[in-house]
Structures are given as structure tokens and as C-alpha cells.
Scaffold this motif. Structure first.
Motif, PDB file in Angstrom:
ATOM      1  N   SER A  46       2.335 105.603  -9.811  1.00  0.00           N
ATOM      2  CA  SER A  46       2.540 105.202  -8.763  1.00  0.00           C
ATOM      3  C   SER A  46       1.970 106.222  -7.526  1.00  0.00           C
ATOM      4  O   SER A  46       1.481 105.944  -6.538  1.00  0.00           O
ATOM      5  N   LYS A  47       1.861 107.676  -7.868  1.00  0.00           N
ATOM      6  CA  LYS A  47       1.796 108.537  -6.982  1.00  0.00           C
ATOM      7  C   LYS A  47      -0.073 108.605  -6.985  1.00  0.00           C
ATOM      8  O   LYS A  47      -0.773 109.046  -5.871  1.00  0.00           O
ATOM      9  N   THR A  48      -0.618 108.117  -8.075  1.00  0.00           N
ATOM     10  CA  THR A  48      -2.158 108.314  -8.167  1.00  0.00           C
ATOM     11  C   THR A  48      -2.817 107.048  -7.803  1.00  0.00           C
ATOM     12  O   THR A  48      -3.626 107.141  -6.995  1.00  0.00           O
ATOM     13  N   TYR A  49      -2.079 106.010  -7.962  1.00  0.00           N
ATOM     14  CA  TYR A  49      -2.824 104.807  -7.573  1.00  0.00           C
ATOM     15  C   TYR A  49      -1.844 103.986  -6.498  1.00  0.00           C
ATOM     16  O   TYR A  49      -0.736 103.910  -6.724  1.00  0.00           O
ATOM     17  N   LYS A  50      -2.369 103.583  -5.623  1.00  0.00           N
ATOM     18  CA  LYS A  50      -2.063 102.951  -4.567  1.00  0.00           C
ATOM     19  C   LYS A  50      -2.509 101.375  -4.344  1.00  0.00           C
ATOM     20  O   LYS A  50      -3.797 101.330  -4.251  1.00  0.00           O
ATOM     21  N   TRP A  51      -1.642 100.506  -4.779  1.00  0.00           N
ATOM     22  CA  TRP A  51      -2.315  99.053  -4.595  1.00  0.00           C
ATOM     23  C   TRP A  51      -2.905  98.785  -3.596  1.00  0.00           C
ATOM     24  O   TRP A  51      -3.894  97.885  -3.446  1.00  0.00           O
ATOM     25  N   ARG A  52      -2.100  99.013  -2.339  1.00  0.00           N
ATOM     26  CA  ARG A  52      -2.765  98.461  -1.062  1.00  0.00           C
ATOM     27  C   ARG A  52      -4.124  98.972  -0.703  1.00  0.00           C
ATOM     28  O   ARG A  52      -4.854  98.614   0.122  1.00  0.00           O
ATOM     29  N   GLU A  53      -4.423 100.335  -1.197  1.00  0.00           N
ATOM     30  CA  GLU A  53      -5.657 100.771  -1.073  1.00  0.00           C
ATOM     31  C   GLU A  53      -6.728 100.089  -1.691  1.00  0.00           C
ATOM     32  O   GLU A  53      -7.747  99.760  -1.130  1.00  0.00           O
ATOM     33  N   PRO A  95      -6.631  95.288   0.078  1.00  0.00           N
ATOM     34  CA  PRO A  95      -6.217  95.394   1.347  1.00  0.00           C
ATOM     35  C   PRO A  95      -5.516  94.049   1.882  1.00  0.00           C
ATOM     36  O   PRO A  95      -5.885  93.011   1.243  1.00  0.00           O
ATOM     37  N   VAL A  96      -4.429  94.062   2.547  1.00  0.00           N
ATOM     38  CA  VAL A  96      -3.831  92.724   2.818  1.00  0.00           C
ATOM     39  C   VAL A  96      -4.461  92.299   4.083  1.00  0.00           C
ATOM     40  O   VAL A  96      -4.773  92.934   5.266  1.00  0.00           O
ATOM     41  N   ARG A  97      -4.996  91.019   3.981  1.00  0.00           N
ATOM     42  CA  ARG A  97      -5.554  90.338   5.297  1.00  0.00           C
ATOM     43  C   ARG A  97      -4.397  89.305   5.581  1.00  0.00           C
ATOM     44  O   ARG A  97      -4.374  88.176   5.284  1.00  0.00           O
ATOM     45  N   HIS A  98      -3.953  89.844   6.840  1.00  0.00           N
ATOM     46  CA  HIS A  98      -2.718  88.835   7.327  1.00  0.00           C
ATOM     47  C   HIS A  98      -3.557  87.782   8.198  1.00  0.00           C
ATOM     48  O   HIS A  98      -4.467  87.666   8.601  1.00  0.00           O
ATOM     49  N   LEU A  99      -2.885  86.498   7.810  1.00  0.00           N
ATOM     50  CA  LEU A  99      -3.133  85.247   8.568  1.00  0.00           C
ATOM     51  C   LEU A  99      -3.419  85.392  10.005  1.00  0.00           C
ATOM     52  O   LEU A  99      -4.268  84.858  10.444  1.00  0.00           O
ATOM     53  N   ALA A 100      -2.387  86.090  10.712  1.00  0.00           N
ATOM     54  CA  ALA A 100      -2.417  86.312  12.197  1.00  0.00           C
ATOM     55  C   ALA A 100      -3.683  86.969  12.541  1.00  0.00           C
ATOM     56  O   ALA A 100      -4.140  86.776  13.870  1.00  0.00           O
ATOM     57  N   GLN A 101      -4.200  88.029  11.733  1.00  0.00           N
ATOM     58  CA  GLN A 101      -5.415  88.632  12.008  1.00  0.00           C
ATOM     59  C   GLN A 101      -6.828  87.790  11.907  1.00  0.00           C
ATOM     60  O   GLN A 101      -7.539  87.675  12.788  1.00  0.00           O
ATOM     61  N   GLN A 102      -6.496  87.005  10.770  1.00  0.00           N
ATOM     62  CA  GLN A 102      -7.844  86.004  10.459  1.00  0.00           C
ATOM     63  C   GLN A 102      -7.739  84.970  11.632  1.00  0.00           C
ATOM     64  O   GLN A 102      -8.905  84.524  11.808  1.00  0.00           O
TER      65      GLN A 102
END
Length: 94
Positions: free
Chosen positions: A65-72, A75-82
Motif C-alpha cells: 500500500s505504500k508502494t502502489y497507489k490505486w488512485r494514481e 484516476p477518478v472521473r467525477h460525474l460533476a466534472q464530466q
């Protein structure tokens, strides 16, 4: 006299049998104690081994978990941004 001798012999046999029974019960009790002690030690060793495995696995998870970051990597694409440009998607003909 023969009756007395017979009674004494039978009494001696009964006492000898009782002593043998007492020894057998003592041996059984000692065997139970030894087996319980051995199983208790084995249980302790198994728990210690399991704890070591659990600590190693937890350390592996922490390291990952220190080495691999899932969010990197995802990436989360928020519906509000889209959908922030309402004019583009809500009124395409205007």
C-alpha cells in the motif's frame, strides 16, 4: 485354621488388586497430564507461528500500500466534472 488362611489369602488378593488398580489410575492420570502439557505446548507453538505469519502478511500489505497507489493508476472521473458544461450536453442544438 483353613478358613482363616483362605480369608487372609482372599483379602491379600483383593488388596493386591486394589493396589494394581491404584497404580493404573495413577499412570492414566500421569499420561493425561503429559499429553495435555504436550498439546498445550504444541498449541502455543502453533499460535506463535500463526502470529508470525499474520505479522509478515500485514507487513506485506503495508509495503504494497505504500508502494502502489490505486488512485494514481486509476484516476477518478467525477460525474460533476464530466457534466459541468450543461449547455453542451443538455442543449446540444442551441
Amino acid at each position: 485354621r483353613e478358613d482363616t488362611a483362605q480369608e487372609l489369602t482372599e483379602s491379600s488378593i483383593q488388596e493386591s488388586d486394589a493396589m494394581v488398580d491404584q497404580l493404573e489410575r495413577a499412570e492414566v492420570a500421569e499420561e493425561k497430564r503429559a499429553v495435555f502439557r504436550a498439546l498445550t505446548r504444541l498449541r502455543g507453538a502453533a499460535i506463535t507461528s500463526f502470529d508470525g505469519i499474520a505479522r509478515a502478511q500485514t507487513a506485506n500489505i503495508d509495503g504494497y500500500s505504500k508502494t502502489y497507489k490505486w488512485r494514481e493508476n486509476h484516476p477518478v472521473r467525477h460525474l460533476a466534472q464530466q457534466e459541468s458544461d450543461v449547455a453542451k450536453w443538455a442543449f446540444p442544438d442551441f
